[in-house]
Design a protein around this motif. Structure first.
Motif, mmCIF file in Angstrom:
data_model
loop_
_atom_site.group_PDB
_atom_site.id
_atom_site.type_symbol
_atom_site.label_atom_id
_atom_site.label_comp_id
_atom_site.label_asym_id
_atom_site.label_seq_id
_atom_site.Cartn_x
_atom_site.Cartn_y
_atom_site.Cartn_z
ATOM 1 N N LEU A 46 0.831 -1.215 0.000
ATOM 2 C CA LEU A 46 0.000 0.000 0.000
ATOM 3 C C LEU A 46 0.860 1.258 0.000
ATOM 4 O O LEU A 46 0.478 2.278 -0.561
ATOM 5 C CB LEU A 46 -0.917 0.019 1.230
ATOM 6 N N GLU A 52 1.697 2.022 -3.552
ATOM 7 C CA GLU A 52 0.597 2.137 -4.511
ATOM 8 C C GLU A 52 0.142 3.578 -4.643
ATOM 9 O O GLU A 52 0.536 4.450 -3.858
ATOM 10 C CB GLU A 52 -0.606 1.298 -4.038
ATOM 11 N N ASP A 53 -0.730 3.759 -5.609
ATOM 12 C CA ASP A 53 -1.414 5.023 -5.791
ATOM 13 C C ASP A 53 -2.190 5.366 -4.522
ATOM 14 O O ASP A 53 -2.637 4.480 -3.801
ATOM 15 C CB ASP A 53 -2.394 4.829 -6.949
ATOM 16 N N MET A 56 -5.070 6.359 -4.123
ATOM 17 C CA MET A 56 -6.456 5.876 -4.185
ATOM 18 C C MET A 56 -6.621 4.566 -3.410
ATOM 19 O O MET A 56 -7.631 4.348 -2.743
ATOM 20 C CB MET A 56 -6.811 5.664 -5.659
ATOM 21 N N PHE A 57 -5.618 3.673 -3.456
ATOM 22 C CA PHE A 57 -5.697 2.397 -2.761
ATOM 23 C C PHE A 57 -5.799 2.606 -1.252
ATOM 24 O O PHE A 57 -6.581 1.953 -0.568
ATOM 25 C CB PHE A 57 -4.453 1.543 -3.069
ATOM 26 N N PHE A 109 -9.222 3.758 -0.338
ATOM 27 C CA PHE A 109 -10.142 2.610 -0.382
ATOM 28 C C PHE A 109 -10.089 1.823 0.928
ATOM 29 O O PHE A 109 -11.107 1.528 1.537
ATOM 30 C CB PHE A 109 -9.721 1.664 -1.513
ATOM 31 N N VAL A 110 -8.864 1.476 1.332
ATOM 32 C CA VAL A 110 -8.699 0.653 2.531
ATOM 33 C C VAL A 110 -9.180 1.414 3.760
ATOM 34 O O VAL A 110 -9.862 0.862 4.622
ATOM 35 C CB VAL A 110 -7.219 0.226 2.697
ATOM 36 N N ALA A 140 -12.941 1.288 3.892
ATOM 37 C CA ALA A 140 -13.430 -0.041 4.285
ATOM 38 C C ALA A 140 -13.282 -0.241 5.794
ATOM 39 O O ALA A 140 -14.214 -0.681 6.476
ATOM 40 C CB ALA A 140 -12.666 -1.124 3.521
#
Lengths: 96, 207
Positions: free
Chosen positions: A64, A67-68, A70-71, A74-75, A78
């Motif tokens: 993570l 990563e971008d 955005m990931f 997202f997490v 959630a």
């Protein structure tokens, strides 16, 4: 096109080994702390350590950190919704 | 270069970013599956704190800790195998994937020992010994078997997925330029590890 050809760079081997050693140390700490009676604090400490371990698994092992953004959003969303269900549930049970 | 060839000659459309997003979305559904069980655990523990503590002391914390170490190490070998294939070290990657599979098998063997010891003491869902206990302990063991059992099923599925990825790597369809499938398998495997990170203190080191 640029999205497809963008190389997904993998971090060095050593960072994984460091994180693994750190996770083992934290596991040892959890076991050691469980032996000491700290009353209600022991559960809180165990969950705190588990959360720290999860953070490193998510950011390094699951990439993570690399990563971008955005990931990560997202997490976060959630986990945020899981936290909401826990908090709402306990606010209900606590006032019964 | 091979990527360019793939797209110009075979018109192969591949979007690694989208594959990873898809995998993460799937992992969120797994989070809900286990999250619901963790919430059930939290509520029942809140209602029966003393019985949960008594029952938790019965579990073998050594076997639990050993399995934690095994699973953390298998997460390391999985992460390293992806790093290896991205550096075009095919044999190293295959070796690390096989090592991950062996560690996963070790986890399951350990788990089966642990369960069979419990079974031989007459503690399994619906057994007379268990039903003679207080409702809090029945709930504890119910959650214990459900959650560690569901987790073990995930370990088995993870092993199958990693095994297929190993075959792809041997065949060469997973290579330094195209390894997003191995990465997705890795994400699944780390999720299995993540869940265990919470299962271990909550069941084996009941506090």
């Amino acid at each position: 096109m640029s999205e497809q050809t963008k190389k997904h760079h993998s971090p060095s081997y050593s960072i994984y080994i460091f994180v693994w050693l750190f996770l083992l140390v934290l596991t040892g700490v959890t076991v050691a702390v469980a032996g000491i009676n700290l009353g209600k604090m022991t559960l809180a400490i165990a969950l705190l350590i588990a959360s720290i371990k999860s953070y490193f698994v998510l950011t390094i092992f699951m990439h993570l950190k690399f990563e971008d953004r955005m990931f990560r959003i997202f997490v976060f969303v959630a986990l945020f919704f899981l936290a909401i269900s826990l908090i709402l549930l306990f606010s209900d049970y606590s006032f019964q | 270069m091979s990527q360019v060839n793939e797209q110009t000659i075979g018109h192969v459309h591949r979007d690694d970013e989208a594959t990873r997003i898809g995998m993460w979305l799937f992992l969120f559904t797994e989070l809900l599956l286990f999250g619901g069980l963790f919430i059930a655990y939290a509520v029942y523990r809140y209602l029966h704190p003393h019985e949960f503590m008594m029952a938790g002391k019965e579990l073998n914390s050594f076997l639990g800790a050993l399995n934690t170490v095994i699973l953390l190490t298998s997460s390391l070998t999985m992460a390293l195998s992806i790093a290896a294939i991205q550096r075009n070290k095919k044999n190293l990657s295959i070796f690390l994937q096989v090592l991950t599979l062996i560690l996963a098998l070790g986890f399951l063997i350990n788990k089966s020992f642990e369960w069979s010891i419990k079974f031989s003491h007459g503690i399994y869902p619906g057994s007379e010994t268990l039903l003679a206990k207080g409702s809090g302990e029945i709930l504890f063991y119910g959650l214990y078997y459900t959650m560690t059992g569901l987790h073990a099923i995930h370990v088995v599925i993870g092993m199958i997925i990693i095994g297929v990825m190993t075959l792809f790597t041997i065949k060469g369809t997973i290579n330094s330029g195209n390894n997003v499938r191995l990465e997705s398998a890795g994400l699944y495997w780390h999720l299995v590890d993540l869940i265990w990170i919470f299962l271990f203190p909550l069941f084996y080191l009941i506090l």
